[in-house]
Motif scaffolding. Structure first.
Motif, PDB file in Angstrom:
ATOM      1  N   TYR A  76     -20.629   2.525  11.986  1.00 28.31           N
ATOM      2  CA  TYR A  76     -19.632   2.358  10.922  1.00 28.31           C
ATOM      3  C   TYR A  76     -18.567   3.440  11.037  1.00 28.31           C
ATOM      4  O   TYR A  76     -18.885   4.620  11.232  1.00 28.31           O
ATOM      5  N   HIS A  77     -17.299   3.031  10.884  1.00 25.09           N
ATOM      6  CA  HIS A  77     -16.200   3.992  11.040  1.00 25.09           C
ATOM      7  C   HIS A  77     -15.195   3.960   9.902  1.00 25.09           C
ATOM      8  O   HIS A  77     -14.286   4.786   9.862  1.00 25.09           O
ATOM      9  N   SER A  78     -15.325   3.013   8.986  1.00 32.57           N
ATOM     10  CA  SER A  78     -14.350   2.921   7.892  1.00 32.57           C
ATOM     11  C   SER A  78     -15.048   2.486   6.610  1.00 32.57           C
ATOM     12  O   SER A  78     -16.109   1.878   6.640  1.00 32.57           O
ATOM     13  N   TYR A  79     -14.423   2.843   5.480  1.00 29.33           N
ATOM     14  CA  TYR A  79     -14.983   2.473   4.180  1.00 29.33           C
ATOM     15  C   TYR A  79     -13.881   2.228   3.169  1.00 29.33           C
ATOM     16  O   TYR A  79     -12.742   2.648   3.342  1.00 29.33           O
ATOM     17  N   ILE A 121     -16.285   8.759   9.252  1.00 29.72           N
ATOM     18  CA  ILE A 121     -16.084   7.501   8.546  1.00 29.72           C
ATOM     19  C   ILE A 121     -14.913   7.730   7.602  1.00 29.72           C
ATOM     20  O   ILE A 121     -14.957   8.615   6.749  1.00 29.72           O
ATOM     21  N   ASP A 162     -10.254  -4.393   5.602  1.00 33.74           N
ATOM     22  CA  ASP A 162     -11.193  -4.579   6.712  1.00 33.74           C
ATOM     23  C   ASP A 162     -12.095  -3.371   6.957  1.00 33.74           C
ATOM     24  O   ASP A 162     -12.266  -2.923   8.091  1.00 33.74           O
ATOM     25  N   ASP A 195     -15.673  -1.284   7.217  1.00 36.99           N
ATOM     26  CA  ASP A 195     -17.057  -1.543   7.634  1.00 36.99           C
ATOM     27  C   ASP A 195     -18.019  -1.389   6.462  1.00 36.99           C
ATOM     28  O   ASP A 195     -18.983  -2.130   6.338  1.00 36.99           O
ATOM     29  N   LEU A 196     -17.769  -0.354   5.624  1.00 37.35           N
ATOM     30  CA  LEU A 196     -18.660  -0.027   4.516  1.00 37.35           C
ATOM     31  C   LEU A 196     -17.927  -0.088   3.184  1.00 37.35           C
ATOM     32  O   LEU A 196     -16.743   0.218   3.107  1.00 37.35           O
ATOM     33  N   ASP A 245     -22.851  -2.670   3.583  1.00 31.13           N
ATOM     34  CA  ASP A 245     -22.233  -3.317   4.733  1.00 31.13           C
ATOM     35  C   ASP A 245     -21.294  -4.393   4.204  1.00 31.13           C
ATOM     36  O   ASP A 245     -21.732  -5.328   3.526  1.00 31.13           O
ATOM     37  N   GLN A 259     -19.689  -6.710   5.712  1.00 34.07           N
ATOM     38  CA  GLN A 259     -19.821  -8.023   6.338  1.00 34.07           C
ATOM     39  C   GLN A 259     -20.981  -8.814   5.755  1.00 34.07           C
ATOM     40  O   GLN A 259     -20.870 -10.002   5.491  1.00 34.07           O
TER      41      GLN A 259
END
Length: 181
Positions: free
Chosen positions: A42-45, A85, A91, A93-94, A134, A136
């Motif tokens: 995970y790299h973004s929130y 993160i 868009d 990830d978290l 998550d 997604q």
């Protein structure tokens, strides 16, 4: 609405406020993560929520000019950035959310040191839960919690230090397990 936001801020900081010295011995931090999920991927929130519950019928605390909700968000943002993160608008990830609960009327059995008898005593309690979801799948992939005794009066500097300790320890537990790289 402004009164509610101010009260919410006061509650968040007072969650972890100690009596007169900055002590963290009573703060209990736990974390859990989904063993099937690689959190290092995970790299973004994005922030998806914040909520609080207050039980303070005697209004023992008075609202202050401190932005506690902002401080909690700042501390969580800082810890996520340390783990590479980063916050984004679209868009992600978290999803990140936290919940705060404060009960000024919490009771606990204690031993009276003078009489050595067990007495029921008011011991205000608080808890903070941070969840990483998550985006997604919609599943929670990591959960951190801190619970503590809180002071009957609000002291902003002490509360900030105790919150910093609790949130840092939540995310340190993750890095010590090698979950974030």
């Amino acid at each position: 609405m402004q009164k509610f936001l101010t009260l919410f801020g006061v509650l968040v900081f007072s969650l972890l406020t100690a009596c007169s010295t900055v002590s963290t011995q009573d703060i209990k931090v736990e974390t859990e993560s989904d063993s099937k999920v690689n959190l290092a991927a995970y790299h973004s929130y994005v922030w998806i929520g914040a909520s609080s519950v207050l039980n303070d019928p005697e209004e023992k605390w008075q609202p202050t000019e401190v932005d506690l909700a902002g401080d909690i968000k700042y501390l969580i943002d800082r810890e996520l950035r340390k783990n590479n993160i980063f916050g984004v608008k679209d868009d992600a990830d978290l999803g990140v959310a936290y919940f705060l609960g404060v009960d000024m009327d919490a009771m606990q059995l204690k031993v009276n040191p003078e009489t050595e008898t067990i007495v029921l005593e008011n011991v205000p309690k608080g808890a903070l839960v941070v969840a990483l979801v998550d985006m997604q799948t919609g599943y929670v992939v990591w959960l951190g919690s801190a619970r503590a005794d809180i002071a009957k009066t609000f002291q902003a500097d002490i509360a900030r230090e105790r919150l910093d300790y609790a949130i840092s320890k939540m995310f340190k537990n993750l890095t010590s397990k090698g979950i974030f790289k």
